[in-house]
Each structure stands twice: as structure tokens, then as C-alpha cells.
Design a protein around this motif. Structure first.
Motif, PDB file in Angstrom:
ATOM      1  N   TYR A   1     -21.447  47.835 -29.347  1.00  0.00           N
ATOM      2  CA  TYR A   1     -22.481  48.685 -28.772  1.00  0.00           C
ATOM      3  C   TYR A   1     -22.223  48.979 -27.302  1.00  0.00           C
ATOM      4  O   TYR A   1     -22.497  50.077 -26.815  1.00  0.00           O
ATOM      5  CB  TYR A   1     -23.850  47.998 -28.887  1.00  0.00           C
ATOM      6  CG  TYR A   1     -24.407  47.943 -30.283  1.00  0.00           C
ATOM      7  CD1 TYR A   1     -23.761  48.552 -31.350  1.00  0.00           C
ATOM      8  CD2 TYR A   1     -25.591  47.263 -30.542  1.00  0.00           C
ATOM      9  CE1 TYR A   1     -24.270  48.497 -32.621  1.00  0.00           C
ATOM     10  CE2 TYR A   1     -26.118  47.200 -31.827  1.00  0.00           C
ATOM     11  CZ  TYR A   1     -25.453  47.821 -32.859  1.00  0.00           C
ATOM     12  OH  TYR A   1     -25.972  47.770 -34.124  1.00  0.00           O
TER      13      TYR A   1
ATOM     14  N   VAL B   1     -31.611  56.025 -30.995  1.00  0.00           N
ATOM     15  CA  VAL B   1     -30.498  55.091 -30.798  1.00  0.00           C
ATOM     16  C   VAL B   1     -30.401  54.119 -31.968  1.00  0.00           C
ATOM     17  O   VAL B   1     -29.315  53.866 -32.510  1.00  0.00           O
ATOM     18  CB  VAL B   1     -30.666  54.331 -29.464  1.00  0.00           C
ATOM     19  CG1 VAL B   1     -29.691  53.170 -29.382  1.00  0.00           C
ATOM     20  CG2 VAL B   1     -30.451  55.274 -28.293  1.00  0.00           C
TER      21      VAL B   1
ATOM     22  N   GLY C   1     -16.710  53.809 -36.459  1.00  0.00           N
ATOM     23  CA  GLY C   1     -17.653  53.756 -35.353  1.00  0.00           C
ATOM     24  C   GLY C   1     -18.525  52.520 -35.388  1.00  0.00           C
ATOM     25  O   GLY C   1     -18.933  51.997 -34.345  1.00  0.00           O
TER      26      GLY C   1
ATOM     27  N   PRO D   1     -22.091  56.336 -22.082  1.00  0.00           N
ATOM     28  CA  PRO D   1     -22.156  57.739 -22.543  1.00  0.00           C
ATOM     29  C   PRO D   1     -23.527  58.104 -23.114  1.00  0.00           C
ATOM     30  O   PRO D   1     -24.014  59.219 -22.872  1.00  0.00           O
ATOM     31  CB  PRO D   1     -21.067  57.805 -23.618  1.00  0.00           C
ATOM     32  CG  PRO D   1     -20.131  56.705 -23.297  1.00  0.00           C
ATOM     33  CD  PRO D   1     -20.971  55.620 -22.714  1.00  0.00           C
ATOM     34  N   LEU D   2     -24.151  57.182 -23.848  1.00  0.00           N
ATOM     35  CA  LEU D   2     -25.468  57.476 -24.401  1.00  0.00           C
ATOM     36  C   LEU D   2     -26.527  57.604 -23.311  1.00  0.00           C
ATOM     37  O   LEU D   2     -27.405  58.472 -23.380  1.00  0.00           O
ATOM     38  CB  LEU D   2     -25.876  56.386 -25.398  1.00  0.00           C
ATOM     39  CG  LEU D   2     -25.226  56.455 -26.785  1.00  0.00           C
ATOM     40  CD1 LEU D   2     -25.632  55.252 -27.626  1.00  0.00           C
ATOM     41  CD2 LEU D   2     -25.599  57.745 -27.494  1.00  0.00           C
TER      42      LEU D   2
ATOM     43  N   VAL E   1     -19.748  49.655 -25.637  1.00  0.00           N
ATOM     44  CA  VAL E   1     -18.841  50.764 -25.332  1.00  0.00           C
ATOM     45  C   VAL E   1     -19.610  52.084 -25.283  1.00  0.00           C
ATOM     46  O   VAL E   1     -19.268  52.985 -24.499  1.00  0.00           O
ATOM     47  CB  VAL E   1     -17.715  50.825 -26.383  1.00  0.00           C
ATOM     48  CG1 VAL E   1     -16.822  52.044 -26.154  1.00  0.00           C
ATOM     49  CG2 VAL E   1     -16.898  49.547 -26.364  1.00  0.00           C
ATOM     50  N   PHE E   2     -20.665  52.209 -26.080  1.00  0.00           N
ATOM     51  CA  PHE E   2     -21.410  53.457 -26.164  1.00  0.00           C
ATOM     52  C   PHE E   2     -22.549  53.560 -25.148  1.00  0.00           C
ATOM     53  O   PHE E   2     -23.154  54.631 -25.033  1.00  0.00           O
ATOM     54  CB  PHE E   2     -22.013  53.617 -27.571  1.00  0.00           C
ATOM     55  CG  PHE E   2     -21.000  53.734 -28.664  1.00  0.00           C
ATOM     56  CD1 PHE E   2     -20.292  54.901 -28.861  1.00  0.00           C
ATOM     57  CD2 PHE E   2     -20.761  52.663 -29.511  1.00  0.00           C
ATOM     58  CE1 PHE E   2     -19.370  55.019 -29.870  1.00  0.00           C
ATOM     59  CE2 PHE E   2     -19.839  52.769 -30.532  1.00  0.00           C
ATOM     60  CZ  PHE E   2     -19.134  53.943 -30.714  1.00  0.00           C
TER      61      PHE E   2
ATOM     62  N   PHE F   1     -27.217  53.789 -34.668  1.00  0.00           N
ATOM     63  CA  PHE F   1     -26.442  52.562 -34.851  1.00  0.00           C
ATOM     64  C   PHE F   1     -26.685  51.928 -36.217  1.00  0.00           C
ATOM     65  O   PHE F   1     -25.865  51.123 -36.673  1.00  0.00           O
ATOM     66  CB  PHE F   1     -26.779  51.556 -33.745  1.00  0.00           C
ATOM     67  CG  PHE F   1     -26.134  51.868 -32.434  1.00  0.00           C
ATOM     68  CD1 PHE F   1     -24.757  51.911 -32.305  1.00  0.00           C
ATOM     69  CD2 PHE F   1     -26.904  52.125 -31.317  1.00  0.00           C
ATOM     70  CE1 PHE F   1     -24.151  52.196 -31.094  1.00  0.00           C
ATOM     71  CE2 PHE F   1     -26.314  52.420 -30.089  1.00  0.00           C
ATOM     72  CZ  PHE F   1     -24.934  52.464 -29.980  1.00  0.00           C
TER      73      PHE F   1
END
Length: 297
Positions: free
Chosen positions: A138, A164, A133, A144-145, A140-141, A168
């Protein structure tokens, strides 16, 4: 006593100047100039008046020291319609960075400790997924986040941006502590278990005090990364919690008439001043932590 013994009492060979040594020093000097020359330009530009800057003598020292640009950058520079300077984001950066660093380092230490000594079932798989992961960008997320945090009521909030950063930061911090703890003799852990110590007692009374160098390394890396972050702060913090980096971007890109390069340079230095000071005063601990196991495993 001979003359050669007086000159070189330990019998050490004189240092020979080789092509490799010359190349090494040339590289080190070039790397130092790569960082120091822009910093020098920023500092001297921030201390100049605009007429001096328009003279296009970028490397020249200021005719006289003028700190007015620093005052404007701190408390008067405009970011859109608001002219509160860079200090508007300083407190936000502190409120975001400190809890994010403390929580991520603590959780990363616990994860590394558990993976190194207790080895729970499926621990290697979880560690592999955590590292995988960390390799995903970043961006890409982000969507959804955003959707998930909005559904939980955490979007555009201080708590949301802290979570957050913790999420990460966990993969890197876990890796650092895992690689550090595997260098500690396992016999120490087994002896503690024989004495009846449990998970938390071993961690708090034995492992955590022994990992002070790694705590410094992880904290410095997390602090620098979170303080200098722009993307996550822009997306998740909300207008009331924008960090200094976002405020700096807004100040630099807000132009009404003449672009004030001295103010922009002063604001940039002020934004980077805290992590620079931390590295300056804690650099020895950072090197010790790296040498003690940050890159082992």
C-alpha cells in the motif's frame, strides 16, 4: 452378539494415539493459547482498578468487577485535547466500512462473473494486472493517491476513504468470486443464454443467488480488513472522519500523568468487538463459503 461387536458395532478401528496426533493437538492447543491468553489479560486488566494493576498480578482475576474503565474508554478517554472516548470514531468506522464493503463486494462479484463466463477480450491480461497490483505494498501508492485525490477534491473526505478501500479490496474480492464461479457448471450459463437471458439477468437472477456463501466470505473478509485498517484511515479520512483504530491509537498515546492501562485495554476491546461479534455469529457461513470454492480454481 460378541462383546467386541457390542463395544464397536460398526467395526471401526479404535483410535490410535500416534506421535503425529499428539503433535497436532499440541500445535492446536498452542495456537489457541497464543490468542486466548492475551485476550484474557486484556479483559481482566480492563476490569481492574489502577491499584490492582500496579500490584503486578497480570493473570490474577480482579478483586471485584469494575466497569468504570469501560465507561471512560467509550465516552471519556482523551485523544489529544478532545476527551470524547472511543465512540468518536465508532460512527466514522461504520460510515466508512459499510459502503466500502457493499461496493467492493458487488464490483468484485461482477468482475469475477464476467471473467469466468463472458471472458471479454483482454480479460486475462486485466485480471493479471489486477492481481499484480494487489501484490504491491500500500505504501507505494500513498503519495500518488494523495496527490490525485487532492486534485479531485476527494482528499480528507468520507467519499475519498471509501473509494480507497474499494480500490484496494477489488483484487482479492475479484479473485474469490472468479475462483467460485469457475466451479459452477458452464452448461447452466449456456442454457440461460439460449433462453435469451443477458449479462445482468443471468448475474442477478442466477449467479448472484447461487453465490450467497461467497458473498458472506467476501463481506466478512472485507469488513474485517476495513474495520481494522489504520494506515489508510489515518492518511485519507481527514480529522472529521477518523475511524476507531486511529482514535484508539490517539487515546493510547495520549498520556497526562499516569497511564491508564485499564482504559487502554477496554478501548482496544471495544474497537475489536464488532468484527469479533460478526465472526462469532457468522463463522459457520464463513466456513461454508470457503468449502464451497473460496480456495478453488
Amino acid at each position: 452378539m460378541t462383546r467386541s461387536a457390542e463395544i464397536n458395532p460398526r467395526g471401526a478401528k479404535p483410535t490410535r494415539i500416534t506421535a503425529g496426533r499428539i503433535g497436532l493437538y499440541a500445535f492446536l492447543i498452542s495456537a489457541a493459547l497464543f490468542f486466548t491468553v492475551p485476550l484474557y489479560v486484556m479483559i481482566v486488566t480492563s476490569l481492574k482498578t489502577m491499584p490492582e494493576i500496579r500490584a503486578a498480578r497480570i493473570f490474577a482475576l480482579p478483586d471485584h468487577l469494575d466497569f468504570s474503565a469501560w465507561k471512560v474508554a467509550w465516552a471519556g478517554a482523551c485523544a489529544g485535547a478532545e476527551c470524547a472516548g472511543i465512540r468518536a470514531g465508532f460512527l466514522n468506522s461504520v460510515l466508512i466500512t459499510l459502503p466500502s464493503v457493499v461496493i467492493s463486494v458487488l464490483f468484485g462479484a461482477i468482475n469475477g462473473y464476467a471473467l469466468s463466463f463472458w471472458r471479454p477480450r483482454g480479460g486475462n491480461l486485466m485480471f493479471g494486472l489486477l492481481m499484480a497490483g494487489a501484490l504491491v505494498p500500500y505504501q507505494v501508492f500513498l503519495y500518488p493517491l494523495v496527490r490525485g485525490f487532492a486534485a479531485l477534491g476527494l482528499y480528507n473526505s468520507l467519499i475519498g476513504i471509501v473509494i480507497v478501500h474499494v480500490l484496494f479490496g477489488l483484487p482479492l474480492v475479484t479473485l474469490l468470486f472468479r475462483n467460485y464461479f469457475v466451479t459452477i457448471p458452464e452448461e447452466l450459463f449456456k442454457a440461460s443464454r439460449l433462453d435469451g437471458a443477458g449479462f445482468w439477468r443471468i448475474f442477478l437472477e442466477i449467479m448472484l443467488p447461487m453465490s450467497v456463501p461467497m458473498l458472506v466470505v467476501a463481506a466478512m473478509m472485507q469488513f474485517t480488513g476495513i474495520w481494522n485498517d489504520f494506515l489508510l484511515g489515518l492518511v485519507f479520512a481527514g480529522r472529521d472522519n477518523l475511524p476507531m483504530t486511529v482514535q484508539l491509537n490517539n487515546i493510547v498515546n495520549t498520556t497526562t500523568g499516569e497511564r491508564l492501562y485499564n482504559v487502554n485495554m477496554a478501548a482496544t476491546i471495544l474497537t475489536a468487538l464488532v468484527p469479533l461479534a460478526i465472526y462469532f455469529f457468522s463463522g459457520r457461513w464463513f466456513v461454508r463459503g470457503i468449502a464451497a470454492g473460496a480456495v478453488k480454481g
